[in-house]
Design a protein around this motif. Sequence first.
Motif, PDB file in Angstrom:
ATOM      1  N   ALA A  69       0.835  -1.204   0.000  1.00 42.23           N
ATOM      2  CA  ALA A  69       0.000   0.000   0.000  1.00 42.23           C
ATOM      3  C   ALA A  69       0.863   1.244   0.000  1.00 42.23           C
ATOM      4  CB  ALA A  69      -0.936  -0.015   1.207  1.00 42.23           C
ATOM      5  N   LYS A  70       1.978   1.218   0.721  1.00 41.24           N
ATOM      6  CA  LYS A  70       2.886   2.369   0.761  1.00 41.24           C
ATOM      7  C   LYS A  70       3.401   2.692  -0.637  1.00 41.24           C
ATOM      8  CE  LYS A  70       7.284   3.901   2.731  1.00 41.24           C
ATOM      9  NZ  LYS A  70       8.419   3.535   3.627  1.00 41.24           N
ATOM     10  N   ASP A  71       3.742   1.669  -1.409  1.00 45.93           N
ATOM     11  CA  ASP A  71       4.258   1.898  -2.765  1.00 45.93           C
ATOM     12  C   ASP A  71       3.179   2.502  -3.662  1.00 45.93           C
ATOM     13  OD1 ASP A  71       6.724   0.741  -2.053  1.00 45.93           O
ATOM     14  OD2 ASP A  71       5.915  -1.258  -2.401  1.00 45.93           O
ATOM     15  N   ALA A  72       1.957   1.985  -3.549  1.00 50.07           N
ATOM     16  CA  ALA A  72       0.860   2.544  -4.341  1.00 50.07           C
ATOM     17  C   ALA A  72       0.583   3.986  -3.938  1.00 50.07           C
ATOM     18  CB  ALA A  72      -0.398   1.687  -4.183  1.00 50.07           C
ATOM     19  N   ASP A  73       0.705   4.287  -2.654  1.00 46.88           N
ATOM     20  CA  ASP A  73       0.479   5.650  -2.182  1.00 46.88           C
ATOM     21  C   ASP A  73       1.566   6.596  -2.674  1.00 46.88           C
ATOM     22  OD1 ASP A  73      -1.779   4.759  -0.891  1.00 46.88           O
ATOM     23  OD2 ASP A  73      -0.898   4.809   1.117  1.00 46.88           O
ATOM     24  N   ILE A  74       2.794   6.118  -2.732  1.00 47.56           N
ATOM     25  CA  ILE A  74       3.881   6.957  -3.251  1.00 47.56           C
ATOM     26  C   ILE A  74       3.625   7.279  -4.720  1.00 47.56           C
ATOM     27  CG2 ILE A  74       6.329   6.952  -3.872  1.00 47.56           C
ATOM     28  CD1 ILE A  74       6.855   5.440  -1.250  1.00 47.56           C
ATOM     29  N   ALA A  75       3.219   6.272  -5.498  1.00 43.49           N
ATOM     30  CA  ALA A  75       2.892   6.522  -6.902  1.00 43.49           C
ATOM     31  C   ALA A  75       1.758   7.533  -7.023  1.00 43.49           C
ATOM     32  CB  ALA A  75       2.509   5.218  -7.594  1.00 43.49           C
ATOM     33  N   ARG A  76       0.775   7.441  -6.113  1.00 39.23           N
ATOM     34  CA  ARG A  76      -0.334   8.415  -6.101  1.00 39.23           C
ATOM     35  C   ARG A  76       0.175   9.823  -5.856  1.00 39.23           C
ATOM     36  NH1 ARG A  76      -3.132   8.035  -0.689  1.00 39.23           N
ATOM     37  NH2 ARG A  76      -1.139   9.027  -0.204  1.00 39.23           N
ATOM     38  N   ASP A  77       0.990   9.985  -4.822  1.00 40.47           N
ATOM     39  CA  ASP A  77       1.483  11.317  -4.481  1.00 40.47           C
ATOM     40  C   ASP A  77       2.320  11.904  -5.614  1.00 40.47           C
ATOM     41  OD1 ASP A  77       0.246  10.997  -2.060  1.00 40.47           O
ATOM     42  OD2 ASP A  77       2.077  10.553  -0.947  1.00 40.47           O
ATOM     43  N   ILE A  78       3.186  11.083  -6.184  1.00 39.67           N
ATOM     44  CA  ILE A  78       4.033  11.571  -7.271  1.00 39.67           C
ATOM     45  C   ILE A  78       3.195  11.993  -8.464  1.00 39.67           C
ATOM     46  CG2 ILE A  78       5.691  10.812  -9.024  1.00 39.67           C
ATOM     47  CD1 ILE A  78       7.091   9.207  -6.822  1.00 39.67           C
ATOM     48  N   TYR A  79       2.216  11.156  -8.838  1.00 35.75           N
ATOM     49  CA  TYR A  79       1.466  11.510 -10.041  1.00 35.75           C
ATOM     50  C   TYR A  79       0.500  12.662  -9.793  1.00 35.75           C
ATOM     51  CZ  TYR A  79       0.505  11.058 -14.881  1.00 35.75           C
ATOM     52  OH  TYR A  79       0.457  11.348 -16.223  1.00 35.75           O
ATOM     53  N   THR A 121     -11.261   2.345  14.708  1.00 39.41           N
ATOM     54  CA  THR A 121      -9.816   2.127  14.828  1.00 39.41           C
ATOM     55  C   THR A 121      -9.107   3.010  13.813  1.00 39.41           C
ATOM     56  OG1 THR A 121     -10.053   0.223  13.342  1.00 39.41           O
ATOM     57  CG2 THR A 121      -9.962  -0.233  15.690  1.00 39.41           C
ATOM     58  N   PRO A 122      -7.955   3.570  14.183  1.00 40.74           N
ATOM     59  CA  PRO A 122      -7.264   4.496  13.269  1.00 40.74           C
ATOM     60  C   PRO A 122      -6.701   3.779  12.050  1.00 40.74           C
ATOM     61  CG  PRO A 122      -5.923   4.081  15.213  1.00 40.74           C
ATOM     62  CD  PRO A 122      -7.246   3.440  15.468  1.00 40.74           C
ATOM     63  N   SER A 123      -6.810   4.423  10.905  1.00 47.71           N
ATOM     64  CA  SER A 123      -6.255   3.880   9.669  1.00 47.71           C
ATOM     65  C   SER A 123      -4.800   4.294   9.531  1.00 47.71           C
ATOM     66  CB  SER A 123      -7.050   4.370   8.465  1.00 47.71           C
ATOM     67  OG  SER A 123      -8.381   3.915   8.508  1.00 47.71           O
ATOM     68  N   ARG A 124      -4.064   3.532   8.742  1.00 45.16           N
ATOM     69  CA  ARG A 124      -2.681   3.863   8.374  1.00 45.16           C
ATOM     70  C   ARG A 124      -2.460   3.326   6.970  1.00 45.16           C
ATOM     71  NH1 ARG A 124      -2.656  -0.075  12.570  1.00 45.16           N
ATOM     72  NH2 ARG A 124      -2.735   1.646  14.030  1.00 45.16           N
ATOM     73  N   ALA A 125      -1.234   3.401   6.484  1.00 46.50           N
ATOM     74  CA  ALA A 125      -0.996   3.067   5.075  1.00 46.50           C
ATOM     75  C   ALA A 125      -1.516   1.688   4.713  1.00 46.50           C
ATOM     76  CB  ALA A 125       0.498   3.169   4.756  1.00 46.50           C
ATOM     77  N   ASP A 126      -1.259   0.688   5.554  1.00 47.37           N
ATOM     78  CA  ASP A 126      -1.644  -0.677   5.217  1.00 47.37           C
ATOM     79  C   ASP A 126      -2.852  -1.165   6.006  1.00 47.37           C
ATOM     80  OD1 ASP A 126      -0.483  -0.871   7.697  1.00 47.37           O
ATOM     81  OD2 ASP A 126       0.758  -2.619   7.217  1.00 47.37           O
ATOM     82  N   TYR A 127      -3.593  -0.221   6.595  1.00 48.91           N
ATOM     83  CA  TYR A 127      -4.774  -0.606   7.380  1.00 48.91           C
ATOM     84  C   TYR A 127      -5.870   0.428   7.210  1.00 48.91           C
ATOM     85  CZ  TYR A 127      -7.826  -1.814  11.286  1.00 48.91           C
ATOM     86  OH  TYR A 127      -8.912  -2.160  12.039  1.00 48.91           O
ATOM     87  N   LEU A 128      -7.051  -0.052   6.851  1.00 51.07           N
ATOM     88  CA  LEU A 128      -8.227   0.803   6.735  1.00 51.07           C
ATOM     89  C   LEU A 128      -9.219   0.376   7.805  1.00 51.07           C
ATOM     90  CD1 LEU A 128      -9.917   2.951   5.228  1.00 51.07           C
ATOM     91  CD2 LEU A 128     -10.758   1.100   3.752  1.00 51.07           C
ATOM     92  N   GLY A 129      -9.379   1.206   8.827  1.00 47.13           N
ATOM     93  CA  GLY A 129     -10.312   0.896   9.900  1.00 47.13           C
ATOM     94  C   GLY A 129     -11.669   1.529   9.634  1.00 47.13           C
ATOM     95  N   LEU A 130     -12.720   0.713   9.622  1.00 46.15           N
ATOM     96  CA  LEU A 130     -14.068   1.189   9.324  1.00 46.15           C
ATOM     97  C   LEU A 130     -15.008   0.828  10.473  1.00 46.15           C
ATOM     98  CD1 LEU A 130     -14.349   0.119   5.562  1.00 46.15           C
ATOM     99  CD2 LEU A 130     -13.740   2.369   6.485  1.00 46.15           C
ATOM    100  N   GLN A 131     -15.777   1.813  10.907  1.00 48.81           N
ATOM    101  CA  GLN A 131     -16.754   1.593  11.971  1.00 48.81           C
ATOM    102  C   GLN A 131     -18.026   1.056  11.341  1.00 48.81           C
ATOM    103  OE1 GLN A 131     -17.569   5.066  14.318  1.00 48.81           O
ATOM    104  NE2 GLN A 131     -18.575   3.920  15.955  1.00 48.81           N
TER     105      GLN A 131
END
Length: 642
Positions: free
Chosen positions: A340-350, A433-443
């Motif tokens: 997920a971190k790698d995909a997010d980096i590609a997102r930010d760059i593009y 629960t708090p989300s982070r790069a590799d975790y999506l917490g949904l109530q």
Amino acid sequence: MENRWAETHTDPLDACVYGSRLLGGDPDLVLHGGGNTSVKVTTADLTGRPVDVLYVKGSGWDLADIERAGFAPLRLERLRELLTLPSLPDGRMMNELRCALLDASAPDPSVETLLHALLPQPAALHSHADAVITLTNLREPRVAEVFGDRVVVVPYVMPGFALARTCAELFARHADGDTVGVVLMNHGLFTFGEDTEQAYARHVELVGEAEEFLARHRPARAASAAALPPVDPLVLARLRREIADVAGHPVIAGRHTDAATAAFVARPDLADVAGRGPATPDHVIRTKRVPLVGRDVAGYAEDYRRYFAEHARPGLTMLDPAPRVLLDPELGMVTVGRRAKDADIARDIYAHTIGVIERAEALGGYRALPAADLFDVEYWELEQAKLRRGGAPAEFTGEVALVTGAASGIGRACVDALRARGASVVGLDLTPTPSRADYLGLQVDVTDAAAVRAALGRGVERFGGVDVLVACAGVFPGDAPIADLDQETWRRTMSVNVDSVATLLGAAHPLLRLAPRGGRVVVVASKNVPAPGPGAAAYSASKAALTQLARVAALEWAADGIRVNTVHPDAVFDTGLWTDEVLSRRALRYGLDVEAYKRRNLLGAKITSAAVGRLVAELCSDTFACTTGAQVPIDGGNERVV
């Protein structure tokens, strides 16, 4: 651009750390490990002899949070000796840089160390500022128009020894007392000064002037631009599967639909402008040379193979041909990575590339480097070596797990175990629960079918699909004999423990079928299935029904490559099901104190949530690739079951 310098540092390296963080904390200047900084000082070596030292950013450190340990100390005299050589291959250069270190444990110095060394001023800062790159990526560059003679302009040369030599020649020829920086075409900005504060002030000033110039030529935004709506999750999951098949391994594929992205993908000339290449060549490592416009993954891969064949040198091994960025009028932008971190980096760059392209188009046209130059960076020996040093990825890297009851107990332990083995996880729970790069917490209330389907959709938009499903959410209604059991308690227990899982399985099945390595389901049931106890009729019956549901799913889904297994924990006392009151009552029933009751199993073992989480993760691994429909106890051995 605002000058945010607000501290005083007497130590030059501390000042460099502070200035580096200011630079790295602004994504318009530096993204994800980009840029580098340095400071020159005179210190004493081990013998007490004074030595001139260059402290330069070390490889692997991010300017946004760099510390003193992130700077490599090198003998400046030796670096300047290297600059007198007529040539120096990059591999040899990096070896020579390590040999020049004063500290053998220091990180590898930046590949641009020699460029920092040649500058006579004590402090230097280098960024890939969007505004400056925009000026350099025009069909008719406007650098001189904006900065005049205050900067030395260096035509594009690949980073390394050749760039340092070119800069040295041009700097000697063109620099004077008014020179405050160097603009590297298609690459970025260097500024320097007597200290880091001055170098930073000059950096902010030049970038600010570039921003003001661009603001006067701001591109018009489409008035109707708005974020794109959700799409059918199966569309994204199928696309992710196609990309994974081409890449040869599972991937994370995140969808991005903000208004700026929506406006960009709606451009009638999208294929043209997006197909010209990245804003700066180092981005090619994260985004590849061009994005996929549309959804023809196979066609993109074929184009990439042709690109490799055209530019490859003997001995090179082709990287996977899958896209890292996909642009589509309906989907928006989809970015791809092993993690997920790698995909997010590609997102930010593009996302920043979009801004550069649009501003450049408003100024006469966006132009990137030729494909051959970009290929040289993508297949640069230093980058290839860095990839080789990365080692094998964790087992579940690129895969997505969905866990219910994720906020506590066994559910949280399953989340931790799956993430530790590389998975990205979507966690559902009534407790946020708090989300982070590799975790999506949904109530989410798992008994709300619509909310569960919406959560699946959000998970797919974030990570691209679902490979693993772990059903942990459950309730224990408390002890009650059947004669006293009320219908509301019975129904609530069945609703959470069985009905919600049936709904989730039905909704997730089409996504699990598309899992690149085959779908996996683990259902957390209970020892009460083979060995029920008095006073737990609703709980025992619900877990028995859940087990039967899992068995039927194993029968029905095997043909789809989905395996379904069940774990039966017992005496996991670090979960919310076991209150002090329940423990006391149970211990009293067996004539034991609470501590003895906790170890009431054949092994006398203490069963923890973490142990169950590890077992669940292992059931999802290749160790159990040939197992489905199994029921695995984790109870320390129970004489009523054995």
